[in-house]
Design an enzyme around this catalytic site. Structure first.
Site, PDB file in Angstrom:
ATOM      1  N   HIS A 195       6.652   3.781  -0.733  1.00 47.98           N
ATOM      2  CA  HIS A 195       5.374   3.638   0.109  1.00 47.98           C
ATOM      3  C   HIS A 195       4.842   5.002   0.612  1.00 47.98           C
ATOM      4  O   HIS A 195       4.476   5.124   1.539  1.00 47.98           O
ATOM      5  CB  HIS A 195       5.438   2.718   1.259  1.00 47.98           C
ATOM      6  CG  HIS A 195       4.108   1.961   1.174  1.00 47.98           C
ATOM      7  ND1 HIS A 195       3.887   0.755   0.674  1.00 47.98           N
ATOM      8  CD2 HIS A 195       2.840   2.108   1.915  1.00 47.98           C
ATOM      9  CE1 HIS A 195       2.648   0.313   1.027  1.00 47.98           C
ATOM     10  NE2 HIS A 195       2.290   1.145   1.586  1.00 47.98           N
ATOM     11  N   ASP A 216       7.325  -3.748  -0.430  1.00 50.23           N
ATOM     12  CA  ASP A 216       7.864  -2.951   0.652  1.00 50.23           C
ATOM     13  C   ASP A 216       7.270  -2.925   1.868  1.00 50.23           C
ATOM     14  O   ASP A 216       7.386  -2.040   2.581  1.00 50.23           O
ATOM     15  CB  ASP A 216       8.245  -1.668  -0.106  1.00 50.23           C
ATOM     16  CG  ASP A 216       6.973  -0.860  -0.310  1.00 50.23           C
ATOM     17  OD1 ASP A 216       5.943  -1.351  -0.258  1.00 50.23           O
ATOM     18  OD2 ASP A 216       7.074   0.440  -0.598  1.00 50.23           O
ATOM     19  N   TYR A 275      -1.505  -6.652  -1.787  1.00 48.45           N
ATOM     20  CA  TYR A 275      -0.878  -7.128  -0.718  1.00 48.45           C
ATOM     21  C   TYR A 275      -1.170  -8.401  -0.507  1.00 48.45           C
ATOM     22  O   TYR A 275      -2.005  -8.982  -0.641  1.00 48.45           O
ATOM     23  CB  TYR A 275      -1.516  -6.334   0.638  1.00 48.45           C
ATOM     24  CG  TYR A 275      -1.139  -4.746   0.770  1.00 48.45           C
ATOM     25  CD1 TYR A 275       0.375  -4.664   1.062  1.00 48.45           C
ATOM     26  CD2 TYR A 275      -2.148  -3.929   0.729  1.00 48.45           C
ATOM     27  CE1 TYR A 275       0.487  -2.957   1.384  1.00 48.45           C
ATOM     28  CE2 TYR A 275      -1.715  -2.643   1.000  1.00 48.45           C
ATOM     29  CZ  TYR A 275      -0.543  -2.174   1.092  1.00 48.45           C
ATOM     30  OH  TYR A 275      -0.436  -1.024   1.248  1.00 48.45           O
TER      31      TYR A 275
END
Length: 498
Positions: A357, A271, A243
């Site tokens: 995700h 995303d 991330y």
């Protein structure tokens, strides 16, 4: 810095904490802490090491700006002795009965030898895990239409098998991003592994090593990155999921640390600029008293807290920046359209993961297998896009069968990631459960390859599948086994009578 001075910085105006002998000024971080500021203020001015270690791997501190660490404790002998908090059982009779029943189910769960498919693992996890932990693992965003569709879409892809082929010797080995793999599976990055099993991500790493598949090490695991890498075998290929923090210096430090430890590929999550509204998880937190929402149920500061970890200004130009700081393969995780797949090639990514995700972000997006079919068709129609390029496509979301894996391979995927399915296996049976789950999938893949009339993965292409029903049957059931293990969403409950 001395303990007496540190103790005076115990408010929102000046908030210092001691973690592992170092002093951190978290005043400016309070409103950005993903877990809320209340828990930080509760320990302001004190040694918070024990509380920190309950919920974070130690390398979480790498996400803080370097200037947050303002010194070390010079008189640790004056730190007050940490006393274990008295555990007060304030559960209701109904909750105590439910917990006793759960513990009884754990004692009488099926032997691992009785597990014959991945749905069995989910059924065991659903009835033996702590309900709050299972809610976190199983929840999707909003109405969970996307979560269910990820799985259901695979059942609308039909095979075109060939017969009278010598399939005595079948080989399911492959390479992914240059690393060998015993089968086209990898363990997708998932957070909070330890809430399912005490060994968490370590069990996943060890199982990946014994089964010959690749693990994608999560950025937000409950074990530290180095601990997970140390649990792997010396020559075991690993990938790292990231991330992207808004502080590029922090990102650079994390990426280079991963490369130094021998990680082969960097998977950049693209995303998740905002956390999806995962209502099962939210409701379980309310019931357990762990929600950071206000009395009206508002959670509108979620975007601010997410920004503390994730760069909401991430754009395509950042792909070149990643290329400038690492020699690892760069893969974009979370591609959901043909247009973005093409842009990934144009910006010199080494690959993409077609993923939503796990149905936990934007609701009512298309299933990855459906997007993969469109991307594969577009690349076939425009071969110049990939001409001369080593570009690999991966997919995750909804995979429960070896046949699902082969459908993705037919449509151009190099490999398939599993997240929840292996968490459920781990939750019920630890490392051995994950190993059994991979063994089941390997056996199913060999069976399906023989029945399709192929002996190696490179023989598979789109001619082996029929896509006529893929788009026309959206919303259909994913089969009886899936329907049986799916945890339906609930609605708000009335207060108990006094």
């Amino acid at each position: 810095m001395f303990v007496e001075e540190i103790a005076t910085h115990n408010s929102a105006e000046s908030c210092w904490l001691i973690i592992d002998g170092k002093v951190y000024d978290l005043t400016d971080f309070l409103d950005e802490h993903p877990g809320g500021k209340k828990i930080i203020l509760k320990h302001a001015g004190t040694d918070a090491t024990a509380e920190f270690d309950k919920f974070h791997p130690r390398d979480t501190l790498n996400f803080l700006a370097p200037e947050c660490c303002i010194g070390e404790v010079e008189d640790p002998e004056n730190l007050p002795q940490t006393e274990e908090e008295e555990v007060v059982d304030d559960s209701t009779e109904e909750e105590r009965v439910a917990e006793e029943a759960r513990l009884d189910r754990i004692a009488h769960k099926p032997d691992l030898s009785k597990i014959i498919n991945l749905y069995d693992f989910e059924a065991v996890a659903r009835t033996t895990m702590d309900p709050n932990g299972f809610a976190y693992y199983s929840s999707g965003t909003e109405d969970e239409i996307t979560l269910r569709e990820n799985h259901n879409a695979f059942k609308r892809v039909y095979f075109n098998p060939r017969v009278l082929v010598d399939v005595t010797d079948v080989d399911q080995t492959t390479t992914m991003l240059g690393s060998p793999a015993a089968t086209p599976l990898y363990i997708s990055a998932t957070a909070m592994g330890k809430i399912g099993h005490e060994d968490g991500e370590l069990a996943l790493a060890r199982a990946a090593g014994t089964t010959g598949i690749i693990q994608m090490v999560p950025n937000l695991g409950l074990f530290g990155f180095d601990e997970i890498v140390d649990a792997a075998q010396p020559d075991q290929p690993l990938w790292f999921q990231l991330y992207v923090n808004r502080n590029k210096e922090i990102v650079k430090r994390i990426v280079r640390a991963a490369e130094t430890r021998g990680v082969k590929a960097l998977f950049v999550t693209v995303d998740a600029p905002h956390v999806g509204k995962r209502e099962k998880d939210m409701r379980s937190k309310f019931l357990a008293g762990r929600s950071d929402s206000d009395d009206n149920g508002n959670h509108g500061d979620g975007d601010k807290k997410t920004s503390a970890l994730i760069d909401t200004a991430l754009t395509w130009k950042d792909v070149a920046w990643f290329r400038s700081i690492t020699s690892m393969k760069i893969v974009l995780k979370g591609i959901q359209t043909v247009q973005d797949a093409v842009l990934a090639v144009q910006h010199h990514a080494d690959g993409i993961v077609i993923s939503n995700h796990g149905g936990r972000q934007l609701e009512t997006v298309r299933a990855p297998i459906e997007v993969l079919a469109d991307v594969n068709a577009y690349f076939k129609q425009h071969p110049e896009i990939l001409a001369g390029k080593q570009f690999e496509m991966f997919i995750d979301g909804g995979v429960r069968r070896g046949s699902d894996v082969l459908k993705a391979i037919c449509l151009g995927a190099r490999g398939v990631g599993l997240g929840r399915a292996l968490l459920y296996a781990m939750a019920g049976y630890g490392q051995e459960g994950v190993e059994k789950a991979v063994a089941i999938l390997k056996d199913e893949i060999v069976m399906c390859m023989r029945l399709l009339g192929v002996t190696s993965l490179n023989q598979l292409d789109e001619s082996y599948v029929d896509l006529a029903a893929l788009k026309g049957g959206r919303g259909s059931s994913g089969g009886a086994l899936f329907d049986n293990v799916y945890e339906p969403m609930g609605v708000v409950k009335f207060k108990a009578r006094l």
